[in-house]
Design a protein around this motif. Sequence first.
Motif, PDB file in Angstrom:
ATOM      1  N   TRP A  32    -102.457   4.518 -27.185  1.00  0.00           N
ATOM      2  CA  TRP A  32    -102.062   3.720 -26.029  1.00  0.00           C
ATOM      3  C   TRP A  32    -102.236   4.479 -24.708  1.00  0.00           C
ATOM      4  O   TRP A  32    -102.676   3.908 -23.704  1.00  0.00           O
ATOM      5  N   PHE A  33    -101.926   5.768 -24.713  1.00  0.00           N
ATOM      6  CA  PHE A  33    -101.910   6.502 -23.457  1.00  0.00           C
ATOM      7  C   PHE A  33    -103.080   7.474 -23.268  1.00  0.00           C
ATOM      8  O   PHE A  33    -103.398   7.835 -22.131  1.00  0.00           O
ATOM      9  N   PHE A  34    -103.717   7.919 -24.349  1.00  0.00           N
ATOM     10  CA  PHE A  34    -104.702   8.990 -24.215  1.00  0.00           C
ATOM     11  C   PHE A  34    -106.108   8.638 -24.712  1.00  0.00           C
ATOM     12  O   PHE A  34    -107.046   9.376 -24.451  1.00  0.00           O
ATOM     13  N   MET A  35    -106.256   7.525 -25.430  1.00  0.00           N
ATOM     14  CA  MET A  35    -107.550   7.235 -26.032  1.00  0.00           C
ATOM     15  C   MET A  35    -108.057   5.874 -25.582  1.00  0.00           C
ATOM     16  O   MET A  35    -107.291   4.918 -25.457  1.00  0.00           O
ATOM     17  N   ASP A  36    -109.352   5.806 -25.367  1.00  0.00           N
ATOM     18  CA  ASP A  36    -109.981   4.561 -24.937  1.00  0.00           C
ATOM     19  C   ASP A  36    -110.460   3.781 -26.162  1.00  0.00           C
ATOM     20  O   ASP A  36    -111.649   3.709 -26.466  1.00  0.00           O
ATOM     21  N   THR A  37    -109.497   3.197 -26.884  1.00  0.00           N
ATOM     22  CA  THR A  37    -109.838   2.408 -28.063  1.00  0.00           C
ATOM     23  C   THR A  37    -108.784   1.333 -28.266  1.00  0.00           C
ATOM     24  O   THR A  37    -107.684   1.405 -27.711  1.00  0.00           O
ATOM     25  N   ASN A  38    -109.117   0.347 -29.067  1.00  0.00           N
ATOM     26  CA  ASN A  38    -108.247  -0.810 -29.270  1.00  0.00           C
ATOM     27  C   ASN A  38    -107.176  -0.488 -30.315  1.00  0.00           C
ATOM     28  O   ASN A  38    -107.502  -0.147 -31.456  1.00  0.00           O
ATOM     29  N   PRO A  39    -105.890  -0.603 -29.963  1.00  0.00           N
ATOM     30  CA  PRO A  39    -104.825  -0.315 -30.941  1.00  0.00           C
ATOM     31  C   PRO A  39    -104.885  -1.198 -32.185  1.00  0.00           C
ATOM     32  O   PRO A  39    -104.377  -0.834 -33.240  1.00  0.00           O
ATOM     33  N   MET A  40    -105.524  -2.397 -32.055  1.00  0.00           N
ATOM     34  CA  MET A  40    -105.598  -3.291 -33.202  1.00  0.00           C
ATOM     35  C   MET A  40    -106.448  -2.718 -34.341  1.00  0.00           C
ATOM     36  O   MET A  40    -106.357  -3.172 -35.477  1.00  0.00           O
ATOM     37  N   LEU A  41    -107.247  -1.712 -34.021  1.00  0.00           N
ATOM     38  CA  LEU A  41    -108.027  -1.063 -35.083  1.00  0.00           C
ATOM     39  C   LEU A  41    -107.128  -0.354 -36.093  1.00  0.00           C
ATOM     40  O   LEU A  41    -107.560  -0.056 -37.214  1.00  0.00           O
ATOM     41  N   MET A  42    -105.882  -0.086 -35.702  1.00  0.00           N
ATOM     42  CA  MET A  42    -104.939   0.533 -36.629  1.00  0.00           C
ATOM     43  C   MET A  42    -104.714  -0.354 -37.847  1.00  0.00           C
ATOM     44  O   MET A  42    -104.598   0.128 -38.979  1.00  0.00           O
ATOM     45  N   ALA A  43    -104.646  -1.693 -37.603  1.00  0.00           N
ATOM     46  CA  ALA A  43    -104.425  -2.614 -38.719  1.00  0.00           C
ATOM     47  C   ALA A  43    -105.562  -2.525 -39.733  1.00  0.00           C
ATOM     48  O   ALA A  43    -105.341  -2.598 -40.945  1.00  0.00           O
ATOM     49  N   GLN A  44    -106.779  -2.370 -39.222  1.00  0.00           N
ATOM     50  CA  GLN A  44    -107.929  -2.209 -40.119  1.00  0.00           C
ATOM     51  C   GLN A  44    -107.783  -0.952 -40.977  1.00  0.00           C
ATOM     52  O   GLN A  44    -108.116  -0.953 -42.164  1.00  0.00           O
ATOM     53  N   GLN A  45    -107.261   0.106 -40.378  1.00  0.00           N
ATOM     54  CA  GLN A  45    -107.076   1.349 -41.120  1.00  0.00           C
ATOM     55  C   GLN A  45    -105.965   1.225 -42.171  1.00  0.00           C
ATOM     56  O   GLN A  45    -106.046   1.842 -43.231  1.00  0.00           O
ATOM     57  N   PHE A  46    -104.934   0.426 -41.868  1.00  0.00           N
ATOM     58  CA  PHE A  46    -103.894   0.189 -42.875  1.00  0.00           C
ATOM     59  C   PHE A  46    -104.510  -0.389 -44.150  1.00  0.00           C
ATOM     60  O   PHE A  46    -104.224   0.069 -45.260  1.00  0.00           O
ATOM     61  N   ILE A  47    -105.342  -1.408 -43.952  1.00  0.00           N
ATOM     62  CA  ILE A  47    -105.965  -2.073 -45.103  1.00  0.00           C
ATOM     63  C   ILE A  47    -106.921  -1.117 -45.809  1.00  0.00           C
ATOM     64  O   ILE A  47    -106.968  -1.056 -47.038  1.00  0.00           O
ATOM     65  N   GLU A  48    -107.670  -0.358 -45.022  1.00  0.00           N
ATOM     66  CA  GLU A  48    -108.615   0.598 -45.591  1.00  0.00           C
ATOM     67  C   GLU A  48    -107.886   1.641 -46.448  1.00  0.00           C
ATOM     68  O   GLU A  48    -108.370   2.056 -47.506  1.00  0.00           O
ATOM     69  N   GLY A  49    -106.694   2.042 -46.003  1.00  0.00           N
ATOM     70  CA  GLY A  49    -105.961   3.083 -46.709  1.00  0.00           C
ATOM     71  C   GLY A  49    -105.528   2.691 -48.111  1.00  0.00           C
ATOM     72  O   GLY A  49    -105.439   3.550 -48.998  1.00  0.00           O
ATOM     73  N   ILE A  50    -105.249   1.407 -48.322  1.00  0.00           N
ATOM     74  CA  ILE A  50    -104.742   0.974 -49.628  1.00  0.00           C
ATOM     75  C   ILE A  50    -105.743   0.109 -50.383  1.00  0.00           C
ATOM     76  O   ILE A  50    -105.388  -0.570 -51.358  1.00  0.00           O
ATOM     77  N   SER A  51    -107.000   0.142 -49.968  1.00  0.00           N
ATOM     78  CA  SER A  51    -108.014  -0.704 -50.611  1.00  0.00           C
ATOM     79  C   SER A  51    -108.688  -0.049 -51.806  1.00  0.00           C
ATOM     80  O   SER A  51    -109.397  -0.714 -52.553  1.00  0.00           O
ATOM     81  N   SER A  52    -108.494   1.251 -51.992  1.00  0.00           N
ATOM     82  CA  SER A  52    -109.147   1.950 -53.091  1.00  0.00           C
ATOM     83  C   SER A  52    -108.539   1.542 -54.430  1.00  0.00           C
ATOM     84  O   SER A  52    -107.310   1.493 -54.587  1.00  0.00           O
ATOM     85  N   THR A  53    -109.399   1.264 -55.393  1.00  0.00           N
ATOM     86  CA  THR A  53    -108.910   0.908 -56.730  1.00  0.00           C
ATOM     87  C   THR A  53    -108.217   2.084 -57.418  1.00  0.00           C
ATOM     88  O   THR A  53    -107.429   1.877 -58.346  1.00  0.00           O
ATOM     89  N   THR A  54    -108.506   3.304 -56.960  1.00  0.00           N
ATOM     90  CA  THR A  54    -107.838   4.478 -57.542  1.00  0.00           C
ATOM     91  C   THR A  54    -106.322   4.381 -57.397  1.00  0.00           C
ATOM     92  O   THR A  54    -105.566   4.835 -58.269  1.00  0.00           O
ATOM     93  N   LEU A  55    -105.864   3.766 -56.304  1.00  0.00           N
ATOM     94  CA  LEU A  55    -104.429   3.657 -56.056  1.00  0.00           C
ATOM     95  C   LEU A  55    -103.716   2.774 -57.065  1.00  0.00           C
ATOM     96  O   LEU A  55    -102.499   2.853 -57.205  1.00  0.00           O
ATOM     97  N   LEU A  56    -104.452   1.928 -57.776  1.00  0.00           N
ATOM     98  CA  LEU A  56    -103.818   1.090 -58.786  1.00  0.00           C
ATOM     99  C   LEU A  56    -103.163   1.927 -59.875  1.00  0.00           C
ATOM    100  O   LEU A  56    -102.232   1.475 -60.548  1.00  0.00           O
ATOM    101  N   ALA A  57    -103.650   3.161 -60.049  1.00  0.00           N
ATOM    102  CA  ALA A  57    -103.074   4.030 -61.073  1.00  0.00           C
ATOM    103  C   ALA A  57    -101.641   4.425 -60.733  1.00  0.00           C
ATOM    104  O   ALA A  57    -100.838   4.686 -61.647  1.00  0.00           O
ATOM    105  N   VAL A  58    -101.302   4.463 -59.447  1.00  0.00           N
ATOM    106  CA  VAL A  58     -99.983   4.949 -59.036  1.00  0.00           C
ATOM    107  C   VAL A  58     -98.855   4.053 -59.556  1.00  0.00           C
ATOM    108  O   VAL A  58     -97.943   4.532 -60.254  1.00  0.00           O
ATOM    109  N   PRO A  59     -98.854   2.731 -59.248  1.00  0.00           N
ATOM    110  CA  PRO A  59     -97.743   1.914 -59.770  1.00  0.00           C
ATOM    111  C   PRO A  59     -97.719   1.837 -61.292  1.00  0.00           C
ATOM    112  O   PRO A  59     -96.642   1.732 -61.893  1.00  0.00           O
TER     113      PRO A  59
END
Length: 423
Positions: A32-59
């Motif tokens: 918000w204060f130091f970078m010239d980028t859209n904060p909404m891209l954070m939501a894309q990263q949330f989805i990217e973080g939990i999209s790997s099928t490897t994570l299915l092993a955890v639960p």
Amino acid sequence: MLWTLFGVMFVFLFLGFPMMIPLILGPLILIWFFMDTNPMLMAQQFIEGISSTTLLAVPLFIFAADIMSTGKTSKRLLDFVGAFVSHVRGGYAITTAAACTLFGSISGSTQATVVAIGKPMRERLLRVGYKDSSAIALIINSSDVALLIPPSIGMIIYALVTGESVGDLFVAGIGPGILIFLFFAVYAVIHAKIYDIPLGEKMKWKERGRVTLKALFPLGFPVIIVGGIYSGHFTPTEAAGISVFYALILELLVFRSIHIKQLPDTALSTGVVTSAVFVLVAFGQAFSWVISFANIPQMLTDAVLGTDPSALYVLMIVALFFFVGCMFVDPIVVILILTPIFYPVAMQAGVDPIHLGVVITYQAALGSATPPFGVDIFTASAVFNRSYLDVIRGTPPYIAMLLIIGVLVILFEEISLFLINIF
């Protein structure tokens, strides 16, 4: 930017917010204060973080561990180990360490191991003359092995962040895990001699055979997980699914220790833990993306490591950062935050990526049972209804041993890699 990021995170942690809040607020303020980028891209990263099928092993691994914690698996493992070593000097402590190692190879969770093995073994240790602080310290530090040997959840997260092989990481963690057990077993003998802990009753071979037969099915878990993955018969996620199926067959049909009506409550418990893990992973992915975009890893590594560090120096710094970090924060969070920072420079220095994963996971395991805020300390405090000071009073000898083993793991990568080289 670097000081702003960590300053914001420290303030919110100091104010008592759960880790997920500073983990996401720090990067948001940076954007918000130091970078010239859209904060909404954070939501894309949330989805990217939990999209790997490897994570299915955890639960799935967590669900399997919860089923076995409710059933008779842990008791059968305790009886199996105790049948062979309870009669020797320090046998009850050795039984505890061995049972934690075996249950860790089933659950992959240090906290699940504290609950499943700690409850029955603490009573046995107290009954034969161990101080409560010594018994609890043995339990929580022996449970560290669960984060090293398969199916280690910490190693799954490391593999997710770096793209390394989960199967190789699982195999590499076996050597350090066994080394921890051997150190604790030797200490158990010395401690029992000093404090004149009485010996247990020696079982006859017929009785040993009986408890061994009862333990054969639980002992099949590590064979299925490691053998199946490394032989190429199934992936880590498939191994996790099979472990759930195997646990259900054992506890519902073979042991008949739980009723099918208990499964919804067990699944709910798994869902609560899994949701927390997935939120942390999602926020951790966004955190990693922001700090990489801001070139913070390069600034930090240049300041700490210099321009041309040796592989040994990199591993020492990695060990220090992860150990200190896990003393204050959940190991999963530390792996998610620090691995993207140190992994690239470690690769440039020539560190083996699997060895690096073992060093990172080892320090995470060590930190999880180390004051002031190791997660296993608070788990033990809740499970055993003991004060914080009572729980940590007996930990110094174990922390000292674990620090020595950590140095050995760093200096001799063969401890981690010899099984992979054999295969």
